[in-house]
Design an enzyme around this catalytic site. Structure first.
Site, PDB file in Angstrom:
ATOM      1  N   ASP A 110     106.182  78.559  35.893  1.00 29.40           N
ATOM      2  CA  ASP A 110     105.154  79.225  36.683  1.00 29.40           C
ATOM      3  C   ASP A 110     105.800  79.428  38.057  1.00 29.40           C
ATOM      4  OD1 ASP A 110     102.381  79.775  37.650  1.00 29.40           O
ATOM      5  OD2 ASP A 110     102.662  77.891  38.722  1.00 29.40           O
ATOM      6  N   ASP A 296     102.448  74.152  37.878  1.00 30.65           N
ATOM      7  CA  ASP A 296     101.829  73.289  38.884  1.00 30.65           C
ATOM      8  C   ASP A 296     100.411  72.945  38.478  1.00 30.65           C
ATOM      9  OD1 ASP A 296     100.656  75.775  39.287  1.00 30.65           O
ATOM     10  OD2 ASP A 296     100.362  75.438  41.417  1.00 30.65           O
ATOM     11  N   ASP A 300      97.000  76.563  34.642  1.00 29.83           N
ATOM     12  CA  ASP A 300      97.850  76.602  33.467  1.00 29.83           C
ATOM     13  C   ASP A 300      97.798  75.388  32.550  1.00 29.83           C
ATOM     14  OD1 ASP A 300     100.616  77.189  35.680  1.00 29.83           O
ATOM     15  OD2 ASP A 300      99.588  75.326  35.311  1.00 29.83           O
TER      16      ASP A 300
HETATM   17  P1  ADP Z   1     100.677  82.006  39.821  1.00 30.35           P
HETATM   18  O1  ADP Z   1     100.913  82.478  38.445  1.00 30.35           O
HETATM   19  O2  ADP Z   1     101.688  82.583  40.758  1.00 30.35           O
HETATM   20  O3  ADP Z   1     100.603  80.510  39.944  1.00 30.35           O
HETATM   21  P2  ADP Z   1      97.748  82.450  39.818  1.00 30.35           P
HETATM   22  O4  ADP Z   1      97.587  82.832  38.395  1.00 30.35           O
HETATM   23  O5  ADP Z   1      97.188  81.153  40.250  1.00 30.35           O
HETATM   24  O6  ADP Z   1      99.268  82.628  40.317  1.00 30.35           O
HETATM   25  O7  ADP Z   1      97.112  83.597  40.724  1.00 30.35           O
HETATM   26  C1  ADP Z   1      97.516  84.944  40.582  1.00 30.35           C
HETATM   27  C2  ADP Z   1      97.148  85.778  41.758  1.00 30.35           C
HETATM   28  O8  ADP Z   1      95.733  85.814  41.916  1.00 30.35           O
HETATM   29  C3  ADP Z   1      97.674  85.275  43.065  1.00 30.35           C
HETATM   30  O9  ADP Z   1      98.980  85.716  43.311  1.00 30.35           O
HETATM   31  C4  ADP Z   1      96.670  85.891  44.036  1.00 30.35           C
HETATM   32  O10 ADP Z   1      97.022  87.219  44.288  1.00 30.35           O
HETATM   33  C5  ADP Z   1      95.379  85.864  43.281  1.00 30.35           C
HETATM   34  N1  ADP Z   1      94.541  84.703  43.608  1.00 30.35           N
HETATM   35  C6  ADP Z   1      94.247  83.656  42.814  1.00 30.35           C
HETATM   36  N2  ADP Z   1      93.428  82.784  43.411  1.00 30.35           N
HETATM   37  C7  ADP Z   1      93.215  83.262  44.641  1.00 30.35           C
HETATM   38  C8  ADP Z   1      92.459  82.821  45.774  1.00 30.35           C
HETATM   39  N3  ADP Z   1      91.760  81.701  45.783  1.00 30.35           N
HETATM   40  N4  ADP Z   1      92.456  83.617  46.877  1.00 30.35           N
HETATM   41  C9  ADP Z   1      93.153  84.758  46.897  1.00 30.35           C
HETATM   42  N5  ADP Z   1      93.875  85.226  45.887  1.00 30.35           N
HETATM   43  C10 ADP Z   1      93.919  84.492  44.758  1.00 30.35           C
HETATM   44 MG    MG Z   2     100.401  78.459  39.709  1.00 30.37          MG
END
Ligand code: ADP
Ligand code: MG
Length: 399
Positions: A110, A296, A300
């Site tokens: 991730d 993390d 996931d």
């Molecule tokens: P990653 O796969 O990088 O860990 P996530 O799946 O957790 O990312 O989130 C994907 C995207 O969704 C982030 O890059 C962001 O653009 C958006 N996002 C998720 N949660 C939030 C939040 N609380 N506030 C703003 N944007 C968010």
């Molecule tokens: Mg993540």
């Protein structure tokens, strides 16, 4: 007692193949050896009438045949491997995961919080005139979220009001939605605000108030220390490295190139991460190869549970992720993955050495005692000696 048997089943299912083999082996081996010893005591004695000679030989045969060198040293080797890992802050939940690490063909990571610090710095807010207003409006609601982006927005905002936010909702992998002063606000990525096909400069969070796109916050994250070297080390072992992220393509590409990860997929929703990992598992089905996923834990946990080896960051990770994972890295460093592989390889090498050593010495002394060349004392010595050497060999894993 059904609960107890469930616990037992769970524990035995987390045993390595080598341990399960030894358990099965002992189950068949013991009755066979006892029968051979009986035959050795009776049949030649009837023919030769030398009962004391053959009973003595049968007894020393029984002593040497004791499989205790294997039964003790193999689980002990895995304990030592698990113990050695814990010294580095790597918690391994069962010896089978230590064994599987040795066979990992691909590591899927991730991005945010796993490869990168998840400690974003705001680099730009547009439009610049409404800078303060935009970040504080986002921060008011982001205080409710555990996402690294949310925490970073709150940290970067100067004065966060404590206005009441209504209907707060977190849209996994996209952002947040809430009502404030009778207005509907969206804070999140392009797919949340319905803005497609735009090449963002870096991680970009949009702010939308009542259908109007008001502005955006640009954030930048950096790779964790030692991550590049960790990816290189995996690649040089011939292990495929891949990155899954919910972030945009530009931000993903930048980190992937910086770290030397050849394959990546961006703008993924949590369920897409799940289905993509299923595809990876499908590729290695029917082979010895294993698929590891390192996350993390924000969103996931299902992917961690699905993979052959689920590795979670213990410091940043959510409780659900730590629960779903097979291995937990307490220090949050992806580089610990290589340490764990090294310990796994060493453990498996020592397990193999012990199996070969114990079985060959035993086989030799068994034959010698059956034909009467060894004495009882030599038989006892062979048994205890082999066990002690195998145990000492297992301790080498701790070094
Ligand atoms: P990653 O796969 O990088 O860990 P996530 O799946 O957790 O990312 O989130 C994907 C995207 O969704 C982030 O890059 C962001 O653009 C958006 N996002 C998720 N949660 C939030 C939040 N609380 N506030 C703003 N944007 C968010
Ligand atoms: Mg993540």
């Amino acid at each position: 007692s059904s609960a107890a048997s469930d616990v037992y089943k769970r524990q035995s299912s987390q045993k390595s193949k080598a341990e399960n083999f030894i358990t099965k082996f002992a189950k068949y081996y013991t009755p066979i050896v006892v029968c051979i010893a009986l035959a050795l005591a009776i049949i030649p004695s009837i023919i030769t009438k030398e009962w004391s000679v053959w009973i003595y030989r049968a007894l020393s045969f029984l002593v040497v045949s004791c499989p205790c060198a294997l039964v003790i040293s193999i689980p002990l080797s895995f304990f030592a491997g698990i113990g050695a890992s814990s010294r580095y802050g790597i918690l391994i939940k069962g010896s089978n995961y230590l064994e599987k690490l040795n066979k990992a063909n691909i590591f899927v990571f991730d991005k945010t919080g796993t490869l990168t610090k998840g400690n974003f710095v705001v680099t730009k807010i547009t439009p610049i005139e409404r800078k303060e207003e935009i970040i504080s409006l986002a921060a008011i609601a982001e205080q409710n979220s555990n996402h690294p982006i949310a925490k970073s927005i709150v940290r970067n905002a100067k004065n966060v009001e404590t206005k009441k936010v209504e209907n707060y909702e977190e849209i996994t992998g996209k952002g947040i939605k809430y009502n404030i002063d009778e207005k509907t606000v969206l804070v999140g990525n392009s797919s949340l605000v319905g803005k497609e096909d735009e090449i963002a400069e870096s991680t970009k969070i949009y702010l939308k108030i009542d259908e109007e796109l008001v502005g955006a916050i640009l954030l930048k994250d950096e790779a964790k220390h030692g991550t590049k070297e960790a990816i290189q080390a995996l690649n040089s072992r011939g292990i495929v490295t891949k990155m899954f992220t919910g972030d945009n393509k530009k931000a993903a590409k930048q980190i992937a190139e910086e770290l030397g990860i050849s394959e990546f997929e961006a703008e993924m929703l949590p369920d897409q991460k799940y289905s993509e990992l299923e595809k990876e598992l499908e590729k290695y089905k029917g082979t010895n190869g294993k698929v590891a996923f390192v996350g993390d834990g924000i969103n996931d946990a299902p992917v961690l549970a699905l993979s052959d080896i689920g590795i979670a960051m213990g410091g940043l990770g959510s409780d659900a992720a730590i629960e779903a994972a097979d291995i937990v890295i307490m220090t949050d460093e992806p580089s610990k993955v290589n340490k764990a592989i090294k310990i796994s390889k060493k453990t498996m090498r020592i397990v193999k050495q012990n199996i070969i050593f114990a079985i060959s010495i035993k086989a030799l002394v068994l034959i010698l005692s059956a034909v009467g060349i060894t004495t009882m004392w030599e038989a006892v010595f062979a048994d205890v000696g082999v066990s002690v050497i195998a145990v000492l060999n297992a301790f080498r894993i701790l070094k």
